[in-house]
Design an enzyme around this catalytic site. Sequence first.
Site, mmCIF file in Angstrom:
data_model
loop_
_atom_site.group_PDB
_atom_site.id
_atom_site.type_symbol
_atom_site.label_atom_id
_atom_site.label_comp_id
_atom_site.label_asym_id
_atom_site.label_seq_id
_atom_site.Cartn_x
_atom_site.Cartn_y
_atom_site.Cartn_z
ATOM 1 N N GLN A 89 0.809 -1.075 -0.156
ATOM 2 C CA GLN A 89 0.012 -0.027 0.062
ATOM 3 C C GLN A 89 0.934 1.267 -0.062
ATOM 4 O O GLN A 89 0.591 2.345 -0.817
ATOM 5 C CB GLN A 89 -0.985 -0.022 1.220
ATOM 6 N N ILE A 91 4.024 1.554 -1.181
ATOM 7 C CA ILE A 91 4.606 2.134 -2.381
ATOM 8 C C ILE A 91 3.949 2.542 -3.413
ATOM 9 O O ILE A 91 4.591 2.993 -4.507
ATOM 10 C CB ILE A 91 5.545 0.870 -2.774
ATOM 11 N N HIS A 93 2.451 5.348 -3.514
ATOM 12 C CA HIS A 93 2.682 6.736 -3.210
ATOM 13 C C HIS A 93 4.035 7.083 -3.988
ATOM 14 O O HIS A 93 5.002 6.932 -3.413
ATOM 15 C CB HIS A 93 2.891 6.948 -1.836
ATOM 16 N N SER A 102 17.137 -5.756 -0.791
ATOM 17 C CA SER A 102 16.712 -6.621 -1.937
ATOM 18 C C SER A 102 16.607 -8.120 -1.383
ATOM 19 O O SER A 102 17.752 -8.487 -0.650
ATOM 20 C CB SER A 102 17.934 -6.411 -2.896
ATOM 21 N N ALA A 103 15.710 -8.834 -1.725
ATOM 22 C CA ALA A 103 15.783 -10.169 -1.204
ATOM 23 C C ALA A 103 16.271 -11.028 -2.441
ATOM 24 O O ALA A 103 16.245 -12.176 -2.262
ATOM 25 C CB ALA A 103 14.078 -10.610 -0.897
ATOM 26 N N ARG A 104 16.768 -10.322 -3.418
ATOM 27 C CA ARG A 104 17.570 -11.217 -4.250
ATOM 28 C C ARG A 104 18.907 -11.213 -3.833
ATOM 29 O O ARG A 104 20.065 -12.219 -4.160
ATOM 30 C CB ARG A 104 17.688 -10.314 -5.839
ATOM 31 N N ARG A 172 12.374 -16.733 -2.698
ATOM 32 C CA ARG A 172 11.640 -15.936 -2.076
ATOM 33 C C ARG A 172 10.112 -15.945 -2.300
ATOM 34 O O ARG A 172 9.189 -15.140 -1.650
ATOM 35 C CB ARG A 172 12.027 -14.013 -2.016
ATOM 36 N N ARG A 199 -3.514 8.494 4.372
ATOM 37 C CA ARG A 199 -3.071 7.057 5.322
ATOM 38 C C ARG A 199 -3.551 6.982 6.826
ATOM 39 O O ARG A 199 -3.125 6.307 7.558
ATOM 40 C CB ARG A 199 -1.665 6.582 4.930
HETATM 41 C C1 LIG Z 1 -8.311 3.848 1.392
HETATM 42 C C2 LIG Z 1 -7.486 3.616 0.053
HETATM 43 C C3 LIG Z 1 -8.297 2.657 -0.728
HETATM 44 C C4 LIG Z 1 -7.385 2.193 -1.802
HETATM 45 N N1 LIG Z 1 -7.625 1.055 -2.709
HETATM 46 C C5 LIG Z 1 -6.851 0.676 -3.520
HETATM 47 C C6 LIG Z 1 -7.337 -0.484 -4.320
HETATM 48 O O1 LIG Z 1 -8.393 -1.045 -4.321
HETATM 49 N N2 LIG Z 1 -6.644 -0.612 -5.496
HETATM 50 C C7 LIG Z 1 -5.460 -0.136 -5.899
HETATM 51 O O2 LIG Z 1 -4.876 -0.249 -7.102
HETATM 52 N N3 LIG Z 1 -5.172 1.189 -5.362
HETATM 53 C C8 LIG Z 1 -5.887 1.506 -3.998
HETATM 54 N N4 LIG Z 1 -5.267 2.758 -3.298
HETATM 55 C C9 LIG Z 1 -4.151 3.497 -3.750
HETATM 56 C C10 LIG Z 1 -4.726 4.635 -4.467
HETATM 57 O O3 LIG Z 1 -5.155 4.307 -5.541
HETATM 58 C C11 LIG Z 1 -3.449 5.570 -4.748
HETATM 59 O O4 LIG Z 1 -2.556 4.765 -5.674
HETATM 60 C C12 LIG Z 1 -2.467 5.752 -3.625
HETATM 61 O O5 LIG Z 1 -3.313 6.261 -2.453
HETATM 62 C C13 LIG Z 1 -1.435 6.882 -3.987
HETATM 63 O O6 LIG Z 1 -2.057 8.060 -3.986
HETATM 64 P P1 LIG Z 1 -1.479 8.941 -4.976
HETATM 65 O O7 LIG Z 1 -1.444 8.370 -6.332
HETATM 66 O O8 LIG Z 1 -2.352 10.340 -4.857
HETATM 67 O O9 LIG Z 1 -0.006 9.339 -4.298
HETATM 68 P P2 LIG Z 1 1.310 9.427 -5.241
HETATM 69 O O10 LIG Z 1 1.671 8.522 -5.885
HETATM 70 O O11 LIG Z 1 2.291 10.069 -4.183
HETATM 71 O O12 LIG Z 1 1.065 10.909 -6.000
HETATM 72 C C14 LIG Z 1 0.679 12.048 -5.509
HETATM 73 C C15 LIG Z 1 -0.072 12.904 -6.434
HETATM 74 O O13 LIG Z 1 0.967 13.115 -7.603
HETATM 75 C C16 LIG Z 1 -0.145 13.379 -8.830
HETATM 76 N N5 LIG Z 1 0.355 12.099 -9.563
HETATM 77 C C17 LIG Z 1 1.320 11.367 -9.325
HETATM 78 N N6 LIG Z 1 1.324 10.387 -10.523
HETATM 79 C C18 LIG Z 1 0.396 10.716 -11.371
HETATM 80 C C19 LIG Z 1 0.149 10.228 -12.772
HETATM 81 N N7 LIG Z 1 0.940 9.235 -13.189
HETATM 82 N N8 LIG Z 1 -0.710 10.768 -13.378
HETATM 83 C C20 LIG Z 1 -1.448 11.824 -12.782
HETATM 84 N N9 LIG Z 1 -1.155 12.357 -11.686
HETATM 85 C C21 LIG Z 1 -0.175 11.795 -10.846
HETATM 86 C C22 LIG Z 1 -1.457 13.136 -8.240
HETATM 87 O O14 LIG Z 1 -2.188 14.287 -7.943
HETATM 88 C C23 LIG Z 1 -1.318 12.428 -6.820
HETATM 89 O O15 LIG Z 1 -2.298 12.434 -6.187
HETATM 90 C C24 LIG Z 1 -6.098 3.017 -1.977
HETATM 91 C C25 LIG Z 1 -5.826 4.018 -1.364
HETATM 92 C C26 LIG Z 1 -6.427 4.336 -0.182
HETATM 93 C C27 LIG Z 1 -5.974 5.497 0.485
#
Ligand SMILES: Cc1cc2nc3c(=O)[nH]c(=O)nc-3n(C[C@H](O)[C@H](O)[C@H](O)COP(=O)(O)OP(=O)(O)OC[C@H]3O[C@@H](n4cnc5c(N)ncnc54)[C@H](O)[C@@H]3O)c2cc1C
Length: 298
Positions: A89, A91, A93, A102-104, A172, A199
């Site tokens: 979860q 990563i 972000h 590294s687990a390799r 692994r 989070r």
């Molecule tokens: C309660 C909860 C439930 C979730 N459930 C799921 C699930 O079921 N399945 C799943 O796959 N994920 C799930 N997620 C993960 C979620 O979809 C996000 O991937 C994760 O929270 C990271 O958020 P983020 O993309 O805003 O953060 P970051 O990756 O840190 O990005 C920060 C901000 O940068 C911008 N950004 C970054 N990359 C891009 C891009 N490529 N294009 C456009 N804008 C970008 C966006 O504004 C983004 O908000 C869940 C998250 C939460 C909190």
Amino acid sequence: MVRPTVAAAEREIGVRHPVLTHGFVALVDYMGDDAAIVQAARVSYGRGTKTVRDDRGLIRYLMRHRHTTPFEMVELKFLVRLPIFVARQYIRHRTGSFNEASARYSVVPDEYELLPAEAIRRQSARNRQGRGDPLPPDVVQQFRGDLDRVSREAYAAYQRALDRGVAREVARLLLPVSYYTQWYWKTNLWNLFHFLSLRLDPHAQEEIRLYAAELARLGRCVAPVAFEAFEEFELGGLTLTRRERTAVRALLGGRTPEAACAEAGLPLTREDGTPMSTGEGVEFLEKLERLRSSDPLP
Ligand SMILES: Cc1cc2nc3c(=O)[nH]c(=O)nc-3n(C[C@H](O)[C@H](O)[C@H](O)COP(=O)(O)OP(=O)(O)OC[C@H]3O[C@@H](n4cnc5c(N)ncnc54)[C@H](O)[C@@H]3O)c2cc1C
């Protein structure tokens, strides 16, 4: 020139704060503090006065008006040890920098997460991604026993594979997501705020919330004024959708919450009249509940 430091953050450098059974969060290093945010903002707004009160006012202004780049001037580096199911979860972000063990290259230590008994609860009826009511003790005991046994058997098979010369990168595959990994995570303060707003939220899984709480505590040591503003305007704030604004107008006009939802087109029941457990209407009532409660911050 002496690098600016913050006494509270200096005391935290390298201190491992335990999370879960084998995990921890430690602040490894940081660059910048509240003053770095103010200094960056003054490039935009001119030097102005320099009292602490003005600095605080400027930081709160930046946060209120979503002028976010000055917060990116503060960098934080953490060492985090966490179970793989939490790491998956975390990563997601993408805007921070990770470097994972590294687990390799190295053998994975025999450390897995069993979770405390109170964390093993029934599937939530309302939130498909969450936990709800307690389970009977025998179910909890059975689950933890199974998790313990499966994890230990998996590690024994992993060890056997290594002993017989199977490459670490292949062996692994035998390890479940209860096992631990660790990484360095470098992020700027704005990205940390974004991470925390997602989070620390009650919708996030309990285990990642424990990590978020420690990261928040350490981040607060580095930039306490910015954190106070984040808690005030982002974490403690509440946004309303267009329909919710219509419903609030109806509430102010004296309607009941149910009537206000109907007026705003926020559904509370399905077509067959049965009450909905999720959806826009339910979430609006939850927001009203948050407004009524004292809503303590994490
Ligand atoms: C309660 C909860 C439930 C979730 N459930 C799921 C699930 O079921 N399945 C799943 O796959 N994920 C799930 N997620 C993960 C979620 O979809 C996000 O991937 C994760 O929270 C990271 O958020 P983020 O993309 O805003 O953060 P970051 O990756 O840190 O990005 C920060 C901000 O940068 C911008 N950004 C970054 N990359 C891009 C891009 N490529 N294009 C456009 N804008 C970008 C966006 O504004 C983004 O908000 C869940 C998250 C939460 C909190």
